[in-house]
Write a protein that holds these residues in place. Structure first.
Motif, PDB file in Angstrom:
ATOM      1  N   GLN A 196       0.929  -1.710  -0.275  1.00  0.00           N
ATOM      2  CA  GLN A 196      -0.192   0.572   0.227  1.00  0.00           C
ATOM      3  C   GLN A 196       0.859   1.162   0.105  1.00  0.00           C
ATOM      4  N   ASP A 197       1.830   1.523   0.857  1.00  0.00           N
ATOM      5  CA  ASP A 197       2.682   2.619   1.320  1.00  0.00           C
ATOM      6  C   ASP A 197       4.522   1.630   0.319  1.00  0.00           C
ATOM      7  N   SER A 198       4.620   2.492  -1.435  1.00  0.00           N
ATOM      8  CA  SER A 198       5.649   2.732  -1.413  1.00  0.00           C
ATOM      9  C   SER A 198       7.111   2.789  -1.139  1.00  0.00           C
ATOM     10  N   THR A 199       6.442   3.204   0.033  1.00  0.00           N
ATOM     11  CA  THR A 199       8.153   4.111   0.593  1.00  0.00           C
ATOM     12  C   THR A 199       8.460   2.996   1.332  1.00  0.00           C
ATOM     13  N   ASP A 200       7.657   2.246   1.800  1.00  0.00           N
ATOM     14  CA  ASP A 200       7.578   1.328   2.994  1.00  0.00           C
ATOM     15  C   ASP A 200       6.581  -0.400   2.551  1.00  0.00           C
ATOM     16  N   ILE A 201       7.004  -0.983   1.606  1.00  0.00           N
ATOM     17  CA  ILE A 201       6.366  -2.128   1.125  1.00  0.00           C
ATOM     18  C   ILE A 201       7.218  -2.647   2.405  1.00  0.00           C
ATOM     19  N   LYS A 202       6.270  -3.748   3.105  1.00  0.00           N
ATOM     20  CA  LYS A 202       6.246  -4.661   4.084  1.00  0.00           C
ATOM     21  C   LYS A 202       6.000  -5.995   3.237  1.00  0.00           C
ATOM     22  N   VAL A 203       7.394  -6.775   3.613  1.00  0.00           N
ATOM     23  CA  VAL A 203       7.303  -8.456   2.875  1.00  0.00           C
ATOM     24  C   VAL A 203       7.516  -8.556   3.878  1.00  0.00           C
ATOM     25  N   TRP A 204       6.466  -9.952   4.671  1.00  0.00           N
ATOM     26  CA  TRP A 204       7.161 -11.288   5.541  1.00  0.00           C
ATOM     27  C   TRP A 204       7.801 -12.020   4.945  1.00  0.00           C
ATOM     28  N   PRO A 251      14.089 -15.466   9.585  1.00  0.00           N
ATOM     29  CA  PRO A 251      12.370 -15.484   9.326  1.00  0.00           C
ATOM     30  C   PRO A 251      12.170 -13.936   9.730  1.00  0.00           C
ATOM     31  N   GLY A 252      11.171 -13.217   9.145  1.00  0.00           N
ATOM     32  CA  GLY A 252      10.978 -11.698   9.830  1.00  0.00           C
ATOM     33  C   GLY A 252      10.848 -11.160   8.896  1.00  0.00           C
ATOM     34  N   LEU A 253      10.312  -9.692   9.183  1.00  0.00           N
ATOM     35  CA  LEU A 253       9.729  -8.595   8.145  1.00  0.00           C
ATOM     36  C   LEU A 253      10.513  -7.694   7.548  1.00  0.00           C
ATOM     37  N   MET A 254      10.559  -8.000   5.911  1.00  0.00           N
ATOM     38  CA  MET A 254      11.811  -6.914   5.376  1.00  0.00           C
ATOM     39  C   MET A 254      10.791  -5.565   4.790  1.00  0.00           C
ATOM     40  N   HIS A 255      11.569  -3.953   5.715  1.00  0.00           N
ATOM     41  CA  HIS A 255      10.798  -2.950   5.115  1.00  0.00           C
ATOM     42  C   HIS A 255      11.599  -1.877   3.504  1.00  0.00           C
ATOM     43  N   VAL A 256      10.919  -2.469   2.118  1.00  0.00           N
ATOM     44  CA  VAL A 256      11.578  -2.138   1.646  1.00  0.00           C
ATOM     45  C   VAL A 256      11.037  -0.683   0.844  1.00  0.00           C
ATOM     46  N   ARG A 257      11.675   0.197   0.564  1.00  0.00           N
ATOM     47  CA  ARG A 257      11.333   2.139   0.107  1.00  0.00           C
ATOM     48  C   ARG A 257      11.753   1.664  -1.810  1.00  0.00           C
ATOM     49  N   GLN A 258      10.949   2.420  -2.263  1.00  0.00           N
ATOM     50  CA  GLN A 258      10.431   2.296  -4.139  1.00  0.00           C
ATOM     51  C   GLN A 258      10.719   3.704  -4.296  1.00  0.00           C
ATOM     52  N   THR A 259      11.599   3.322  -4.809  1.00  0.00           N
ATOM     53  CA  THR A 259      11.455   5.284  -5.435  1.00  0.00           C
ATOM     54  C   THR A 259      12.455   4.786  -7.147  1.00  0.00           C
ATOM     55  N   GLY A 260      11.133   5.514  -8.178  1.00  0.00           N
ATOM     56  CA  GLY A 260      11.247   5.123  -9.644  1.00  0.00           C
ATOM     57  C   GLY A 260      10.847   3.404  -9.691  1.00  0.00           C
ATOM     58  N   GLY A 261      12.042   3.093 -10.697  1.00  0.00           N
ATOM     59  CA  GLY A 261      11.871   1.496 -10.721  1.00  0.00           C
ATOM     60  C   GLY A 261      13.027   0.905  -9.584  1.00  0.00           C
ATOM     61  N   PHE A 301      13.851  -0.789  -6.034  1.00  0.00           N
ATOM     62  CA  PHE A 301      14.483  -0.998  -4.411  1.00  0.00           C
ATOM     63  C   PHE A 301      15.342  -0.503  -4.130  1.00  0.00           C
ATOM     64  N   GLU A 302      14.994  -0.612  -2.581  1.00  0.00           N
ATOM     65  CA  GLU A 302      15.556  -0.878  -1.640  1.00  0.00           C
ATOM     66  C   GLU A 302      15.321  -1.633  -0.708  1.00  0.00           C
ATOM     67  N   VAL A 303      15.988  -2.272   0.544  1.00  0.00           N
ATOM     68  CA  VAL A 303      15.881  -2.979   2.131  1.00  0.00           C
ATOM     69  C   VAL A 303      16.144  -1.228   2.756  1.00  0.00           C
ATOM     70  N   THR A 304      15.347  -0.625   3.654  1.00  0.00           N
ATOM     71  CA  THR A 304      15.523   0.224   4.660  1.00  0.00           C
ATOM     72  C   THR A 304      15.333  -0.054   6.249  1.00  0.00           C
ATOM     73  N   ALA A 305      15.096  -1.692   5.856  1.00  0.00           N
ATOM     74  CA  ALA A 305      15.609  -2.283   8.040  1.00  0.00           C
ATOM     75  C   ALA A 305      14.361  -3.464   7.588  1.00  0.00           C
ATOM     76  N   PHE A 306      15.195  -4.375   8.388  1.00  0.00           N
ATOM     77  CA  PHE A 306      14.488  -5.831   9.122  1.00  0.00           C
ATOM     78  C   PHE A 306      14.235  -6.023  10.139  1.00  0.00           C
ATOM     79  N   ASP A 307      12.979  -6.713  10.073  1.00  0.00           N
ATOM     80  CA  ASP A 307      12.179  -7.058  11.916  1.00  0.00           C
ATOM     81  C   ASP A 307      12.521  -8.624  11.526  1.00  0.00           C
ATOM     82  N   GLY A 308      13.867  -8.956  12.171  1.00  0.00           N
ATOM     83  CA  GLY A 308      13.795 -10.145  12.789  1.00  0.00           C
ATOM     84  C   GLY A 308      14.117 -11.170  13.640  1.00  0.00           C
ATOM     85  N   VAL A 309      13.194 -12.138  13.916  1.00  0.00           N
ATOM     86  CA  VAL A 309      12.320 -12.944  14.937  1.00  0.00           C
ATOM     87  C   VAL A 309      14.171 -13.620  15.671  1.00  0.00           C
TER      88      VAL A 309
END
Length: 209
Positions: A94-102, A126-136, A138-146
């Motif tokens: 929903q938010d291209s500045t914080d795409i959440k990928v579990w 295992p965990g949650l990757m936070h990804v930011r999209q800028t144009g085409g 993508f970069e991981v900005t944070a990772f919430d690891g178990v």
């Protein structure tokens, strides 16, 4: 979940370590995540970058680098190569500045010996990757690891939240992890023109791909 690599075939795939209880729901399987398949299909057909590529880069550069490279194995002809793998549990775009990928994320480090990629280290994260999209891009900005040990289940419940039941099912599916890992290794070998035709964990028979 960070922990020293133990033979994946005994613990599980590669990735992809898990002190999980199997889901007790009968007759149900994890909800498939079409997003990953669709995005990877688009990447293959159109050559576009995807956030899965950014996740693989993060696993390789930020996580796998903390594992031991292991000693040179026999006639090993290469340095250590990392081949991450993952099974996606859920995605929120929903938010291209914080795409959440579990996901159930794994990293494996290999050395090429003859036609075999021999695993020297790796583990489950295992965990949650936070990804930011800028144009085409993508970069991981944070990772919430178990977390490890006694904090594993409480932290997994907190991080996966509404995806926790699916995570448990996916994490308990060793056959699927093996298939995901094998596909990842085969794709890497082809992309990088390696002479490898199989991979092997210490003390276990090689797996052909």
């Amino acid at each position: 979940m960070r922990k020293a690599f133990m033979m994946v075939a005994a613990a599980m795939m590669a990735a992809m370590s898990l002190s999980l209880t199997s889901c007790k729901e009968k007759g149900k399987s994890p909800t498939p995540q079409p997003t990953e398949a669709n995005v990877e299909k688009e990447k293959t057909e159109n050559g576009t970058e995807t956030y899965f590529e950014a996740i693989d880069n993060y696993l390789t550069e930020q996580i796998a680098s903390h594992y031991a490279e292991g000693e040179k194995i026999g006639d090993a002809t290469s340095g250590v190569v990392c081949i991450p793998c993952h099974t996606i549990v859920g995605v929120d775009e929903q938010d291209s500045t914080d795409i959440k990928v579990w996901g159930d994320y794994w990293v494996f480090n290999y050395r090429l010996s003859g036609d075999t990629l021999k695993c020297v280290s790796g583990g489950s994260h295992p965990g949650l990757m936070h990804v930011r999209q800028t144009g085409g891009h993508f970069e991981v900005t944070a990772f919430d690891g178990v977390e490890d040990g006694s904090r594993f289940l409480p932290s997994a419940r907190r991080i996966f939240a509404g995806h926790f039941a699916d995570f448990q099912k996916i994490a308990a599916d060793e056959k699927n992890r093996q298939q995901v890992r094998t596909a990842a290794v085969a794709a890497y070998a082809e992309q990088h023109h390696l002479a490898a035709t199989m991979y092997q964990d210490y003390g276990w028979p090689p797996v052909k791909f």
